[in-house]
Enzyme design. Structure first.
Site, PDB file in Angstrom:
ATOM      1  N   CYS A 118       6.593  -2.328 -15.417  1.00 18.78           N
ATOM      2  CA  CYS A 118       5.503  -2.311 -16.404  1.00 18.78           C
ATOM      3  C   CYS A 118       5.958  -1.809 -17.777  1.00 18.78           C
ATOM      4  O   CYS A 118       5.234  -1.969 -18.762  1.00 18.78           O
ATOM      5  CB  CYS A 118       4.344  -1.467 -15.889  1.00 18.78           C
ATOM      6  SG  CYS A 118       3.831  -1.929 -14.236  1.00 18.78           S
ATOM      7  N   HIS A 176       0.045   1.378 -21.352  1.00 19.80           N
ATOM      8  CA  HIS A 176       0.100   0.492 -20.185  1.00 19.80           C
ATOM      9  C   HIS A 176      -1.262   0.535 -19.492  1.00 19.80           C
ATOM     10  O   HIS A 176      -1.851   1.602 -19.314  1.00 19.80           O
ATOM     11  CB  HIS A 176       1.211   0.955 -19.236  1.00 19.80           C
ATOM     12  CG  HIS A 176       1.214   0.226 -17.932  1.00 19.80           C
ATOM     13  ND1 HIS A 176       1.046  -1.139 -17.849  1.00 19.80           N
ATOM     14  CD2 HIS A 176       1.342   0.666 -16.647  1.00 19.80           C
ATOM     15  CE1 HIS A 176       1.067  -1.498 -16.581  1.00 19.80           C
ATOM     16  NE2 HIS A 176       1.247  -0.425 -15.830  1.00 19.80           N
ATOM     17  N   ASN A 204      -4.120  -4.465 -13.845  1.00 18.50           N
ATOM     18  CA  ASN A 204      -2.760  -4.107 -14.241  1.00 18.50           C
ATOM     19  C   ASN A 204      -1.885  -5.358 -14.185  1.00 18.50           C
ATOM     20  O   ASN A 204      -1.646  -5.895 -13.101  1.00 18.50           O
ATOM     21  CB  ASN A 204      -2.248  -3.031 -13.282  1.00 18.50           C
ATOM     22  CG  ASN A 204      -0.829  -2.590 -13.579  1.00 18.50           C
ATOM     23  OD1 ASN A 204      -0.105  -3.237 -14.329  1.00 18.50           O
ATOM     24  ND2 ASN A 204      -0.425  -1.493 -12.971  1.00 18.50           N
TER      25      ASN A 204
HETATM   26  O1  UT7 Z   1       1.829   0.231 -12.955  1.00 19.39           O
HETATM   27  C1  UT7 Z   1       1.629   1.305 -12.091  1.00 19.39           C
HETATM   28  C2  UT7 Z   1       0.892   0.850 -10.894  1.00 19.39           C
HETATM   29  N1  UT7 Z   1       0.157   1.778 -10.106  1.00 19.39           N
HETATM   30  C3  UT7 Z   1      -0.680   2.743 -10.571  1.00 19.39           C
HETATM   31  O2  UT7 Z   1      -0.795   3.011 -11.711  1.00 19.39           O
HETATM   32  C4  UT7 Z   1      -1.482   3.456  -9.513  1.00 19.39           C
HETATM   33  C5  UT7 Z   1      -1.742   4.879  -9.858  1.00 19.39           C
HETATM   34  N2  UT7 Z   1      -2.730   5.440  -8.963  1.00 19.39           N
HETATM   35  C6  UT7 Z   1      -4.048   5.166  -9.095  1.00 19.39           C
HETATM   36  O3  UT7 Z   1      -4.441   4.450 -10.003  1.00 19.39           O
HETATM   37  C7  UT7 Z   1      -5.023   5.839  -8.132  1.00 19.39           C
HETATM   38  O4  UT7 Z   1      -4.324   6.778  -7.346  1.00 19.39           O
HETATM   39  C8  UT7 Z   1      -5.752   4.812  -7.216  1.00 19.39           C
HETATM   40  C9  UT7 Z   1      -6.729   3.988  -8.051  1.00 19.39           C
HETATM   41  C10 UT7 Z   1      -4.749   3.903  -6.540  1.00 19.39           C
HETATM   42  C11 UT7 Z   1      -6.541   5.562  -6.150  1.00 19.39           C
HETATM   43  O5  UT7 Z   1      -7.427   6.484  -6.743  1.00 19.39           O
HETATM   44  P1  UT7 Z   1      -7.503   7.980  -6.209  1.00 19.39           P
HETATM   45  O6  UT7 Z   1      -8.570   8.646  -6.968  1.00 19.39           O
HETATM   46  O7  UT7 Z   1      -6.110   8.545  -6.290  1.00 19.39           O
HETATM   47  O8  UT7 Z   1      -7.977   7.761  -4.730  1.00 19.39           O
HETATM   48  P2  UT7 Z   1      -7.282   8.266  -3.393  1.00 19.39           P
HETATM   49  O9  UT7 Z   1      -6.004   7.539  -3.157  1.00 19.39           O
HETATM   50  O10 UT7 Z   1      -7.270   9.765  -3.391  1.00 19.39           O
HETATM   51  O11 UT7 Z   1      -8.327   7.798  -2.323  1.00 19.39           O
HETATM   52  C12 UT7 Z   1      -9.605   8.414  -2.202  1.00 19.39           C
HETATM   53  C13 UT7 Z   1     -10.322   7.783  -1.028  1.00 19.39           C
HETATM   54  C14 UT7 Z   1      -9.487   7.760   0.240  1.00 19.39           C
HETATM   55  O12 UT7 Z   1     -10.361   7.950   1.326  1.00 19.39           O
HETATM   56  P3  UT7 Z   1     -10.488   9.401   2.014  1.00 19.39           P
HETATM   57  O13 UT7 Z   1      -9.103   9.725   2.482  1.00 19.39           O
HETATM   58  O14 UT7 Z   1     -10.960  10.319   0.914  1.00 19.39           O
HETATM   59  O15 UT7 Z   1     -11.479   9.172   3.084  1.00 19.39           O
HETATM   60  C15 UT7 Z   1      -8.960   6.355   0.287  1.00 19.39           C
HETATM   61  O16 UT7 Z   1      -8.692   5.914   1.602  1.00 19.39           O
HETATM   62  O17 UT7 Z   1     -10.616   6.409  -1.349  1.00 19.39           O
HETATM   63  C16 UT7 Z   1     -10.103   5.565  -0.297  1.00 19.39           C
HETATM   64  N3  UT7 Z   1      -9.705   4.302  -0.900  1.00 19.39           N
HETATM   65  C17 UT7 Z   1     -10.576   3.333  -1.183  1.00 19.39           C
HETATM   66  N4  UT7 Z   1     -11.908   3.254  -1.019  1.00 19.39           N
HETATM   67  C18 UT7 Z   1     -12.522   2.119  -1.435  1.00 19.39           C
HETATM   68  C19 UT7 Z   1      -8.477   3.914  -1.272  1.00 19.39           C
HETATM   69  N5  UT7 Z   1      -8.530   2.669  -1.813  1.00 19.39           N
HETATM   70  C20 UT7 Z   1      -9.836   2.296  -1.763  1.00 19.39           C
HETATM   71  C21 UT7 Z   1     -10.533   1.132  -2.160  1.00 19.39           C
HETATM   72  N6  UT7 Z   1     -11.856   1.103  -1.997  1.00 19.39           N
HETATM   73  N7  UT7 Z   1      -9.900   0.085  -2.752  1.00 19.39           N
END
Ligand code: UT7
Length: 316
Positions: free
Chosen positions: A115, A239, A269
């Site tokens: 990216c 980004h 993204n």
């Molecule tokens: O170019 C670089 C590419 N990548 C990035 O920039 C990614 C960087 N990371 C992020 O943007 C964030 O970490 C995410 C958007 C991927 C996730 O957000 P988060 O606030 O860090 O959520 P989390 O991973 O802590 O997940 C919270 C909850 C979890 O459930 P529990 O364990 O609290 O029950 C996940 O299983 O949300 C759940 N979850 C979802 N729920 C609904 C994870 N993905 C999803 C989903 N829909 N798509």
């Protein structure tokens, strides 16, 4: 790290172009594919929809053509083409295929810094002009939909396809590139990666944490090199991964989020395309004026990071 010497031959962006595939995938469409919800995706990332179904070479051609037309320069005077992509259509020959379709006769190469690739390409273009070239076409194009696991809700909601391009041309005077930084931390390679032929693997939380840190580090290094602070920057082109990453980085840099260009709500993204898409959006909305300091800052798999501070020149 060496920075632009004041004696270097200057360059400036003369034209820009974009391309997005026609097909739009909304969060509501995703609700039918994985266990997720529109509200969750918007709240956690800021993304509402993304374009999918593209191909890197055709999108790069379309964005490149638009940038050349807008620049007003004769295509035969393009001396080099840099295609930043992490999703080439072919093992090699992608930038050469774009060159051929655009009717260019120039040196070409592909650049893969994930990216951060477009900013790496922009810095490289300025370097090539400093040592003698006149016009360089820099394209960021990615087809992340091809390497997304559409059954994995952790990644499927984040990515999209697109391309953005700029023509960078030599000019009188110091040109636009005031300061820049390129960086990478290979020890973090395992938190965001894809095998050849595989799909995106990501430790989202760790990527988030490091993304904020490396964006801030890179931006601070570049601003320090230029002797400016966040309050001097007119617009940040970050980004487009997650609006919460942008917000957290802005908070640390002391720059209000209103002074950023954000397109991720419509594009998701798009990796190497994300910064040129956000730059073009700001230009199309007349958010950049001559003399403005514009800070491009990206991070990506690898993990890579890059930033470039531009003193905007006359708009074509
Ligand atoms: O170019 C670089 C590419 N990548 C990035 O920039 C990614 C960087 N990371 C992020 O943007 C964030 O970490 C995410 C958007 C991927 C996730 O957000 P988060 O606030 O860090 O959520 P989390 O991973 O802590 O997940 C919270 C909850 C979890 O459930 P529990 O364990 O609290 O029950 C996940 O299983 O949300 C759940 N979850 C979802 N729920 C609904 C994870 N993905 C999803 C989903 N829909 N798509």
């Amino acid at each position: 790290m060496p920075r632009t010497p004041s004696s270097a031959r200057g360059a400036t962006i003369l034209g820009w172009g974009t391309n997005l595939p026609e097909k739009i995938l909304t969060n509501h469409d995703l609700e039918k594919m994985v266990e997720t919800s529109h509200d969750w995706i918007v709240e956690r990332s800021g993304i509402h929809e993304r374009h999918v179904g593209g191909s890197t070479i055709p999108m790069a051609i379309a964005a490149g053509r638009m940038a050349i037309e807008r620049s007003g320069i004769d295509p035969s005077s393009i001396d080099a083409l840099i295609l930043a992509t992490t999703t080439p259509d072919k093992q090699w020959g992608n930038s050469a295929a774009v060159q051929d379709a655009l009717g260019l006769r120039c040196g070409v190469f592909e650049l893969n810094s994930a990216c951060s690739g477009f900013v790496y390409g922009l810095v490289a273009a300025h370097g090539m002009i400093a040592v003698g070239l006149n016009n360089v076409l820099v394209i960021g194009a990615d087809t992340l939909s091809r390497i997304t696991d559409w059954t994995d809700r952790n990644t499927a909601v984040l990515f999209g396809d697109g391309a953005g391009a700029v023509v960078v041309s030599s000019c009188d005077g110091p040109g636009e590139l005031v300061a820049w930084d390129i960086d990478a931390d290979g020890s973090a390679g395992s938190i965001l990666w894809a095998e050849v032929g595989g799909t995106i693997q990501m430790e989202g939380k760790e990527v988030f944490r490091r993304a904020v840190r490396v964006m801030v580090d890179s931006a601070e290094k570049t601003m320090a090199q230029a002797g400016v602070t966040g309050s001097d920057v007119s617009l940040v082109i970050p980004h487009q991964a997650n609006v919460r990453i942008i917000q957290a980085a802005c908070d640390r840099l002391g720059i209000p989020i209103e002074r950023t260009s954000i397109v991720l709500d419509r594009t998701g993204n798009t990796s190497a395309a994300s910064i040129p898409l956000a730059l073009a959006d700001a230009l199309d909305k007349n958010r950049i004026a001559e003399g403005d300091l514009v800070l491009l800052v990206g991070f990506g798999g690898g993990m890579t990071a890059a930033s470039a501070l531009l003193r905007w020149g006359p708009i074509s």
